[in-house]
Design an enzyme around this catalytic site. Structure first.
Site, PDB file in Angstrom:
ATOM      1  N   HIS A  27       0.854  -1.197   0.000  1.00  0.00           N
ATOM      2  CA  HIS A  27       0.000   0.000   0.000  1.00  0.00           C
ATOM      3  C   HIS A  27       0.886   1.242   0.000  1.00  0.00           C
ATOM      4  O   HIS A  27       1.293   1.737   1.047  1.00  0.00           O
ATOM      5  CB  HIS A  27      -0.920  -0.001   1.233  1.00  0.00           C
ATOM      6  CG  HIS A  27      -2.046   0.982   1.133  1.00  0.00           C
ATOM      7  ND1 HIS A  27      -3.369   0.585   1.105  1.00  0.00           N
ATOM      8  CD2 HIS A  27      -2.065   2.323   1.046  1.00  0.00           C
ATOM      9  CE1 HIS A  27      -4.148   1.655   1.013  1.00  0.00           C
ATOM     10  NE2 HIS A  27      -3.367   2.743   0.977  1.00  0.00           N
ATOM     11  N   HIS A  29       1.253   4.903  -2.375  1.00  0.00           N
ATOM     12  CA  HIS A  29       0.701   5.728  -3.448  1.00  0.00           C
ATOM     13  C   HIS A  29       1.801   6.444  -4.220  1.00  0.00           C
ATOM     14  O   HIS A  29       2.664   7.093  -3.631  1.00  0.00           O
ATOM     15  CB  HIS A  29      -0.266   6.762  -2.876  1.00  0.00           C
ATOM     16  CG  HIS A  29      -1.540   6.186  -2.353  1.00  0.00           C
ATOM     17  ND1 HIS A  29      -2.691   6.115  -3.113  1.00  0.00           N
ATOM     18  CD2 HIS A  29      -1.844   5.649  -1.142  1.00  0.00           C
ATOM     19  CE1 HIS A  29      -3.658   5.566  -2.391  1.00  0.00           C
ATOM     20  NE2 HIS A  29      -3.165   5.268  -1.193  1.00  0.00           N
ATOM     21  N   ASP A  31       1.598   9.136  -6.060  1.00  0.00           N
ATOM     22  CA  ASP A  31       1.555  10.585  -5.879  1.00  0.00           C
ATOM     23  C   ASP A  31       1.778  10.991  -4.429  1.00  0.00           C
ATOM     24  O   ASP A  31       1.743  12.185  -4.104  1.00  0.00           O
ATOM     25  CB  ASP A  31       0.240  11.170  -6.396  1.00  0.00           C
ATOM     26  CG  ASP A  31      -0.981  10.464  -5.835  1.00  0.00           C
ATOM     27  OD1 ASP A  31      -0.831   9.443  -5.158  1.00  0.00           O
ATOM     28  OD2 ASP A  31      -2.103  10.955  -6.081  1.00  0.00           O
ATOM     29  N   GLY A 188      -9.557   7.782  -2.335  1.00  0.00           N
ATOM     30  CA  GLY A 188     -10.166   9.085  -2.145  1.00  0.00           C
ATOM     31  C   GLY A 188     -11.028   9.089  -0.901  1.00  0.00           C
ATOM     32  O   GLY A 188     -10.920   8.203  -0.053  1.00  0.00           O
ATOM     33  N   HIS A 215      -9.721   0.556  -0.463  1.00  0.00           N
ATOM     34  CA  HIS A 215      -9.596   1.369   0.741  1.00  0.00           C
ATOM     35  C   HIS A 215     -10.892   1.251   1.539  1.00  0.00           C
ATOM     36  O   HIS A 215     -11.967   1.649   1.074  1.00  0.00           O
ATOM     37  CB  HIS A 215      -9.394   2.844   0.373  1.00  0.00           C
ATOM     38  CG  HIS A 215      -8.004   3.200  -0.021  1.00  0.00           C
ATOM     39  ND1 HIS A 215      -7.460   2.854  -1.240  1.00  0.00           N
ATOM     40  CD2 HIS A 215      -7.035   3.898   0.637  1.00  0.00           C
ATOM     41  CE1 HIS A 215      -6.220   3.327  -1.324  1.00  0.00           C
ATOM     42  NE2 HIS A 215      -5.936   3.961  -0.188  1.00  0.00           N
ATOM     43  N   GLU A 218     -10.859   3.014   7.018  1.00  0.00           N
ATOM     44  CA  GLU A 218      -9.924   4.085   7.349  1.00  0.00           C
ATOM     45  C   GLU A 218     -10.708   5.288   7.865  1.00  0.00           C
ATOM     46  O   GLU A 218     -10.612   5.659   9.025  1.00  0.00           O
ATOM     47  CB  GLU A 218      -9.087   4.477   6.131  1.00  0.00           C
ATOM     48  CG  GLU A 218      -8.055   5.567   6.424  1.00  0.00           C
ATOM     49  CD  GLU A 218      -7.323   6.027   5.172  1.00  0.00           C
ATOM     50  OE1 GLU A 218      -6.241   6.617   5.322  1.00  0.00           O
ATOM     51  OE2 GLU A 218      -7.835   5.825   4.049  1.00  0.00           O
ATOM     52  N   ASP A 328       1.760   3.940   3.051  1.00  0.00           N
ATOM     53  CA  ASP A 328       0.676   4.739   2.470  1.00  0.00           C
ATOM     54  C   ASP A 328       1.255   5.850   1.603  1.00  0.00           C
ATOM     55  O   ASP A 328       1.194   5.790   0.387  1.00  0.00           O
ATOM     56  CB  ASP A 328      -0.237   5.296   3.561  1.00  0.00           C
ATOM     57  CG  ASP A 328      -1.576   5.784   3.028  1.00  0.00           C
ATOM     58  OD1 ASP A 328      -1.934   5.406   1.893  1.00  0.00           O
ATOM     59  OD2 ASP A 328      -2.272   6.528   3.743  1.00  0.00           O
TER      60      ASP A 328
END
Length: 389
Positions: A27, A29, A31, A188, A215, A218, A328
């Protein structure tokens, strides 16, 4: 395979070279993992204004902005990273450096998630964006191998929860299977945008035997996790920490010498009862992609307490859930995977046996063919044994 039982004197923080341990990142990202210096250079090319043009100050700004306890505020930091990732050259560079940083951190298998639909402002098509990232990943893997740091990396093609492009992005992912794409995700704002919005896309993916991680658990609770399992047919849960809300822990004072898991009471025996959703997740080995530092930053563990010691990671680990360790977003949290390993050792007094078991959880949950997962498990186990020496 029999897992090694490492000597107790190898268990202390000081004895463990966390970076040298072979690790799996499920996991992470794209970006959320840019180097501050790269952001500054790309922003200058794109004419995008940043909070700072000093790499150290910019990195600090990202960490402070993300450390708000709000997932919404946390996600706002991505406005700057996404803004500088709108051309083929920028995507190639970011992806290549991403792999370099993973390999430098001792990661031997990584899955990189990102949302191509957010990277079209410069005129790229969805397919061109995916191809640019794959070219960067391949270049990073080749360079890492030349430096003696073998690593394998796959793309998790992600659809944004608040948009209505789920089917389109699912079809994109399938077009690139066998060309770098290994799975599908939605990301998102979780609260208010349930997986059921993408139900048809998830059905399409299932019909084509393409794996999904979602996701869930969370920013929203057990209902969100249940929807990810039912509507999304999720094989893994992104974060998933709020599954602990479906676990009841009662303490008996009958055995004051007992040692309950970290975060529990100092004495007594913990009697654990799982709800139906928690039991389903645990009993079927659905991996939880936990990200300790990020979970603290976004408020994901707020229902359980304020500090990292309140993270339900240890409760989940001790009760048999397939927990995994992830970062993350390295930029926003200011950590790498080695840092997260060290944080858990310091917080929950884990040793090499614990870290190996958790790492193997991730290897076994990777979106790879069985034979490749078995080879990865063997490689990691040998690496831990070499560390134990």
């Amino acid at each position: 395979m029999t897992e090694p039982n490492f000597p107790a004197d190898q268990a202390t923080d000081a004895d463990i070279d966390f970076r040298s341990l072979p690790k799996v990142s499920l996991h992470d990202h794209l970006d959320g993992g840019l180097r501050p210096a790269t952001i500054i250079e790309l922003a200058a090319e794109a004419g995008h204004e940043l909070p700072s043009t000093d790499p150290a100050a910019l990195g600090q700004w990202f960490r402070e902005s993300a450390d708000s306890g709000s997932l919404v505020r946390y996600l706002e930091t991505f406005d700057h990273t996404v803004a500088v990732m709108q051309t083929r050259d920028a995507l190639f560079r970011v992806a290549k450096e991403f792999v370099q940083d993973l390999a430098e951190d001792g990661v031997v298998y990584g899955e990189v998630r990102w949302a191509p639909e957010q990277h079209l402002r410069g005129g790229l098509t969805l397919d061109e964006a995916v191809e640019a990232v794959q070219a960067g990943l391949d270049a990073g893997v080749e360079e890492a191998a030349a430096d003696g740091r073998p690593i394998q990396v796959g793309q998790l093609i992600t659809a944004m929860r608040h948009a209505d492009r789920g089917q389109e992005i699912a079809e994109l992912a399938l077009r690139h299977r066998d060309k770098g794409a290994v799975g599908f995700d939605i990301a998102g704002a979780e609260d208010g945008f349930p997986p059921s919005r993408f139900k048809d896309a998830f059905t399409y993916l299932a019909e084509n035997q393409f794996p999904v991680t979602i996701h869930a658990g969370e920013a929203a609770g057990v209902d969100s996790i249940a929807d990810a399992l039912v509507s999304g047919r999720a094989l893994r849960l992104g974060h998933g920490v709020r599954i602990a809300e479906d676990i009841q822990v009662d303490f008996s004072p009958e055995a004051p010498d007992a040692q309950p898991g970290a975060g529990q009471e100092e004495s007594g025996v913990a009697m654990v009862t799982l709800g139906r959703v928690a039991a389903w997740v645990r009993d079927r080995g659905i991996a939880l992609e936990c990200s300790p530092s990020s979970n603290l930053q976004t408020g994901a563990i707020a229902p359980f307490g304020e500090g990292i010691e309140s993270h339900p990671f240890d409760l989940l680990y001790q009760t048999g859930f397939k927990v995994t360790i992830n970062v993350d977003n390295r930029l926003m949290s200011g950590v790498n995977l080695s840092d997260e390993y060290e944080l858990l050792v310091e917080t929950f007094d884990y040793d090499l046996d614990d870290l190996l078991e958790i790492t193997l959880n991730a290897a076994e949950a990777a979106f790879l063919p069985l034979e490749e997962r078995e080879a990865l498990v063997e490689y990691i186990t040998e690496g831990f044994q070499a560390h134990a020496g």
